[in-house]
Motif scaffolding. Sequence first.
Motif, mmCIF file in Angstrom:
data_model
loop_
_atom_site.group_PDB
_atom_site.id
_atom_site.type_symbol
_atom_site.label_atom_id
_atom_site.label_comp_id
_atom_site.label_asym_id
_atom_site.label_seq_id
_atom_site.Cartn_x
_atom_site.Cartn_y
_atom_site.Cartn_z
ATOM 1 N N VAL A 131 53.854 9.091 37.571
ATOM 2 C CA VAL A 131 53.311 9.495 38.876
ATOM 3 C C VAL A 131 51.915 10.077 38.663
ATOM 4 O O VAL A 131 51.487 10.294 37.526
ATOM 5 C CB VAL A 131 54.235 10.547 39.530
ATOM 6 C CG1 VAL A 131 55.579 9.945 39.890
ATOM 7 C CG2 VAL A 131 54.429 11.764 38.612
ATOM 8 N N PRO A 132 51.155 10.354 39.751
ATOM 9 C CA PRO A 132 49.844 10.997 39.585
ATOM 10 C C PRO A 132 49.928 12.279 38.766
ATOM 11 O O PRO A 132 50.922 13.005 38.803
ATOM 12 C CB PRO A 132 49.408 11.258 41.039
ATOM 13 C CG PRO A 132 50.052 10.155 41.811
ATOM 14 C CD PRO A 132 51.393 9.958 41.150
ATOM 15 N N HIS A 133 48.843 12.575 38.048
ATOM 16 C CA HIS A 133 48.834 13.628 37.030
ATOM 17 C C HIS A 133 49.271 15.001 37.532
ATOM 18 O O HIS A 133 49.952 15.745 36.824
ATOM 19 C CB HIS A 133 47.433 13.757 36.418
ATOM 20 C CG HIS A 133 46.805 12.450 36.072
ATOM 21 N ND1 HIS A 133 47.483 11.458 35.413
ATOM 22 C CD2 HIS A 133 45.555 11.956 36.302
ATOM 23 C CE1 HIS A 133 46.678 10.414 35.249
ATOM 24 N NE2 HIS A 133 45.514 10.697 35.784
ATOM 25 N N TYR A 134 48.857 15.370 38.736
ATOM 26 C CA TYR A 134 49.182 16.698 39.248
ATOM 27 C C TYR A 134 50.690 16.923 39.369
ATOM 28 O O TYR A 134 51.154 18.063 39.369
ATOM 29 C CB TYR A 134 48.554 16.904 40.627
ATOM 30 C CG TYR A 134 47.110 17.334 40.610
ATOM 31 C CD1 TYR A 134 46.738 18.593 40.146
ATOM 32 C CD2 TYR A 134 46.114 16.494 41.084
ATOM 33 C CE1 TYR A 134 45.412 19.003 40.147
ATOM 34 C CE2 TYR A 134 44.774 16.896 41.099
ATOM 35 C CZ TYR A 134 44.435 18.146 40.624
ATOM 36 O OH TYR A 134 43.126 18.551 40.628
ATOM 37 N N ILE A 193 68.414 18.245 33.207
ATOM 38 C CA ILE A 193 68.088 16.841 32.953
ATOM 39 C C ILE A 193 66.908 16.796 31.990
ATOM 40 O O ILE A 193 65.898 17.477 32.194
ATOM 41 C CB ILE A 193 67.760 16.113 34.278
ATOM 42 C CG1 ILE A 193 69.039 15.995 35.125
ATOM 43 C CG2 ILE A 193 67.151 14.745 34.030
ATOM 44 C CD1 ILE A 193 68.812 15.516 36.525
ATOM 45 N N HIS A 194 67.049 16.015 30.947
ATOM 46 C CA HIS A 194 65.994 15.872 29.947
ATOM 47 C C HIS A 194 64.744 15.268 30.585
ATOM 48 O O HIS A 194 64.842 14.405 31.474
ATOM 49 C CB HIS A 194 66.457 14.983 28.791
ATOM 50 C CG HIS A 194 67.766 15.413 28.179
ATOM 51 N ND1 HIS A 194 67.854 16.456 27.292
ATOM 52 C CD2 HIS A 194 69.028 14.929 28.347
ATOM 53 C CE1 HIS A 194 69.126 16.605 26.917
ATOM 54 N NE2 HIS A 194 69.852 15.692 27.548
ATOM 55 N N ALA A 195 63.560 15.690 30.121
ATOM 56 C CA ALA A 195 62.312 15.258 30.757
ATOM 57 C C ALA A 195 61.346 14.636 29.760
ATOM 58 O O ALA A 195 61.024 15.238 28.728
ATOM 59 C CB ALA A 195 61.646 16.435 31.461
ATOM 60 N N LEU A 196 60.891 13.425 30.079
ATOM 61 C CA LEU A 196 59.821 12.748 29.349
ATOM 62 C C LEU A 196 58.638 12.661 30.312
ATOM 63 O O LEU A 196 58.661 11.900 31.274
ATOM 64 C CB LEU A 196 60.273 11.354 28.908
ATOM 65 C CG LEU A 196 59.229 10.434 28.265
ATOM 66 C CD1 LEU A 196 58.547 11.095 27.077
ATOM 67 C CD2 LEU A 196 59.874 9.105 27.846
ATOM 68 N N VAL A 197 57.620 13.478 30.072
ATOM 69 C CA VAL A 197 56.491 13.595 30.982
ATOM 70 C C VAL A 197 55.374 12.644 30.545
ATOM 71 O O VAL A 197 55.028 12.588 29.365
ATOM 72 C CB VAL A 197 55.975 15.055 31.005
ATOM 73 C CG1 VAL A 197 54.746 15.188 31.882
ATOM 74 C CG2 VAL A 197 57.074 15.990 31.492
ATOM 75 N N GLU A 198 54.843 11.901 31.500
ATOM 76 C CA GLU A 198 53.722 11.024 31.177
ATOM 77 C C GLU A 198 52.490 11.856 30.835
ATOM 78 O O GLU A 198 52.383 13.023 31.209
ATOM 79 C CB GLU A 198 53.404 10.098 32.359
ATOM 80 C CG GLU A 198 53.992 8.696 32.224
ATOM 81 C CD GLU A 198 53.340 7.875 31.111
ATOM 82 O OE1 GLU A 198 52.363 8.345 30.499
ATOM 83 O OE2 GLU A 198 53.834 6.769 30.848
ATOM 84 N N LYS A 199 51.546 11.214 30.159
ATOM 85 C CA LYS A 199 50.284 11.894 29.848
ATOM 86 C C LYS A 199 49.303 11.714 31.008
ATOM 87 O O LYS A 199 49.399 10.725 31.736
ATOM 88 C CB LYS A 199 49.702 11.353 28.530
ATOM 89 C CG LYS A 199 49.424 9.836 28.539
ATOM 90 C CD LYS A 199 48.126 9.447 29.219
ATOM 91 C CE LYS A 199 48.006 7.961 29.392
ATOM 92 N NZ LYS A 199 46.873 7.575 30.253
ATOM 93 N N PRO A 200 48.396 12.677 31.201
ATOM 94 C CA PRO A 200 48.395 14.011 30.609
ATOM 95 C C PRO A 200 49.508 14.860 31.215
ATOM 96 O O PRO A 200 49.993 14.551 32.299
ATOM 97 C CB PRO A 200 47.014 14.551 30.979
ATOM 98 C CG PRO A 200 46.688 13.872 32.272
ATOM 99 C CD PRO A 200 47.278 12.498 32.167
ATOM 100 N N GLY A 254 40.818 16.251 43.810
ATOM 101 C CA GLY A 254 42.068 16.742 44.374
ATOM 102 C C GLY A 254 43.246 15.825 44.155
ATOM 103 O O GLY A 254 44.384 16.284 44.092
ATOM 104 N N GLY A 255 42.991 14.517 44.023
ATOM 105 C CA GLY A 255 44.085 13.563 43.869
ATOM 106 C C GLY A 255 44.407 13.224 42.433
ATOM 107 O O GLY A 255 45.574 13.086 42.061
ATOM 108 N N GLU A 256 43.368 13.091 41.602
ATOM 109 C CA GLU A 256 43.586 12.703 40.210
ATOM 110 C C GLU A 256 43.204 13.799 39.228
ATOM 111 O O GLU A 256 43.725 13.859 38.120
ATOM 112 C CB GLU A 256 42.813 11.417 39.905
ATOM 113 C CG GLU A 256 43.168 10.801 38.574
ATOM 114 C CD GLU A 256 42.716 9.349 38.451
ATOM 115 O OE1 GLU A 256 43.285 8.632 37.603
ATOM 116 O OE2 GLU A 256 41.804 8.930 39.184
ATOM 117 N N GLY A 257 42.252 14.642 39.618
ATOM 118 C CA GLY A 257 41.895 15.760 38.756
ATOM 119 C C GLY A 257 40.748 15.488 37.815
ATOM 120 O O GLY A 257 40.419 16.314 36.966
ATOM 121 N N GLY A 258 40.118 14.331 37.952
ATOM 122 C CA GLY A 258 39.011 13.985 37.072
ATOM 123 C C GLY A 258 38.921 12.481 36.900
ATOM 124 O O GLY A 258 39.561 11.712 37.621
#
Length: 386
Positions: free
Chosen positions: A75-78, A92-99, A176-180
């Motif tokens: 999903v989007p970074h924020y 629930i185990h979490a695998l977070v996308e980068k960043p 605001g939407g992507e952060g950079g």
Amino acid sequence: MANVRLGIIGLGAEGGMYANFITEGKVKNMVIGAICDNDPAKKQVAEEKYPGVPFYDNYIDMLESGDVDAVVTTVPHYLHAEMGIEALKRDIHALVEKPAGVYTKQVKELNDFAATKPELKFAIFFNQRTNPLYKKVKELIDNGEIGSIRNTNWIITTWWRPQGYYNQSEWRATWGGEGGGVLVNQAPHQIDLLQWMCGMPKKVYAKLNYGYQRDIVVEDDVTAVFDYGNGATGVFVTRTHDVMGTDRLEILGDKGKIVVDDSKKVTIKRLKQPESEMSASMDMSDVMKLFMGGGAGDIFTEEVLDFGNVWGEQHIAVLEDFASAIVEGTPLLAPGSDGINGVRLANAMHLSSWLGKEIEVPFDEDLFLEELNKRITEEGKYPVRK
């Protein structure tokens, strides 16, 4: 647990790729438990491609359904930190996308909460850490093959993106939407690899160009200088407007050098004696001989390793590593807590550019968020962040 039932949050390019790998049986110990996307059109796609897999339009509903043991957040970074916390809250185990997030304060909140749930697996999708080439480079450095690092230099400009890429979604290339821009979208893997292999810089000075060659408000061109605090320095260059692109990493040590070309070939030059000893012991006749092209083979050996292209295999390897950690208790190659390092380094580059000065790492996180929110406010499309 025989198989981990993975919930995929976001059925876009990344989420779809992971779903395909799993349904094709390429990921050991993992099946699709459920799919979640708030785009109604994705429901039909999921039903056609993954029949029988439960579909949700709200990720909280999916987390509370009993259909999943773990999730991946494509999903989007924020949203990465928020979704990671909500998953862990529900065991629930979490695998977070980068960043892991856009700014360190939100990533720290995720890390702090994950630390209260040590029985759960919390990982980050740094697939380049599974790349045999970069694993080899890290091994060479850790084993002292090139001695103490004196300089790092990575030019990674193979991220060409035309204007149409930025125009495809309103949130893309916004504060605001992507952060950079390139620092939070394309280059996080290299930023992570640099600190993973060579350590975190102590100070950063960066020159960023915003909307330099594209009609966007975020950075599309970056040149940064690192100070590692012990005399060693580094340069990091990345951009999205070089259609020809370069990917070249050099790591210089006092006992040799590692050069990586196109993330496929590694050249290792090992000095037969440390450079400082050579400097102290060689007389000028030896030096002149070296300057005239003679005797190079007497001072170093050269090894070339060709790894070829392993795209796709890296993503599978991360999913398998995550599943193995859950099922068998094996250590994670990329623990989720590591995600803050790359975010901190990217934040330092942004902050240096915004303030026009060298930034010490770690920096004032409240100051960074204040500066980010100034840009979100000027943009006028999204609420400020807390």
